[in-house]
Enzyme design. Structure first.
Site, PDB file in Angstrom:
ATOM      1  N   CYS A 204       0.826  -1.219   0.000  1.00  0.00           N
ATOM      2  CA  CYS A 204       0.000   0.000   0.000  1.00  0.00           C
ATOM      3  C   CYS A 204       0.863   1.272   0.000  1.00  0.00           C
ATOM      4  CB  CYS A 204      -0.904  -0.059   1.228  1.00  0.00           C
ATOM      5  SG  CYS A 204      -1.631   1.484   1.730  1.00  0.00           S
TER       6      CYS A 204
ATOM      7  N   CYS B 224       0.202   3.726   2.852  1.00  0.00           N
ATOM      8  CA  CYS B 224       0.714   3.140   4.103  1.00  0.00           C
ATOM      9  C   CYS B 224       2.199   3.473   4.273  1.00  0.00           C
ATOM     10  CB  CYS B 224       0.536   1.623   4.119  1.00  0.00           C
ATOM     11  SG  CYS B 224      -1.186   1.105   4.025  1.00  0.00           S
TER      12      CYS B 224
END
Length: 97
Positions: free
Chosen positions: A22, A25
């Protein structure tokens, strides 16, 4: 210490539900480091990889990453999906000490 024991603490516990793949993230990692450096003893910050811990993601209904949840005394008191600034997180933790 188990996850349940950690979130039962009297001090705020910020949980970052993330995934290795991600992009947003990855943006959260240095932000969380800054928060940890600013408030080293005020709160615990833990990261949970949703791919390695699907049960935790299911229990807390994490449908997108990153999802940040702030716990205090075992209760989720704040939740946010997406990237959050360090200043916002620091203010949030200070308000919940």
């Amino acid at each position: 210490m188990t996850f349940q024991e950690v979130i039962q603490q009297n001090k705020p516990v910020l949980v970052d539900f993330f995934a290795e793949w991600c992009g947003p993230c990855k943006m959260m990692a240095p932000i969380l480091e800054e928060v940890k450096a600013t408030l080293p003893d005020s709160a615990s910050i833990i990261k949970i990889d949703v791919d390695k811990n699907p049960q935790a993601a299911l229990v807390f209904q994490v449908r997108s990453v990153p999802t940040l949840i702030l716990f205090r005394n075992g209760k989720a008191i704040w939740r946010h999906g997406g990237v959050v600034s360090a200043s916002e997180l620091i203010q949030l933790i200070r308000e919940n000490l």
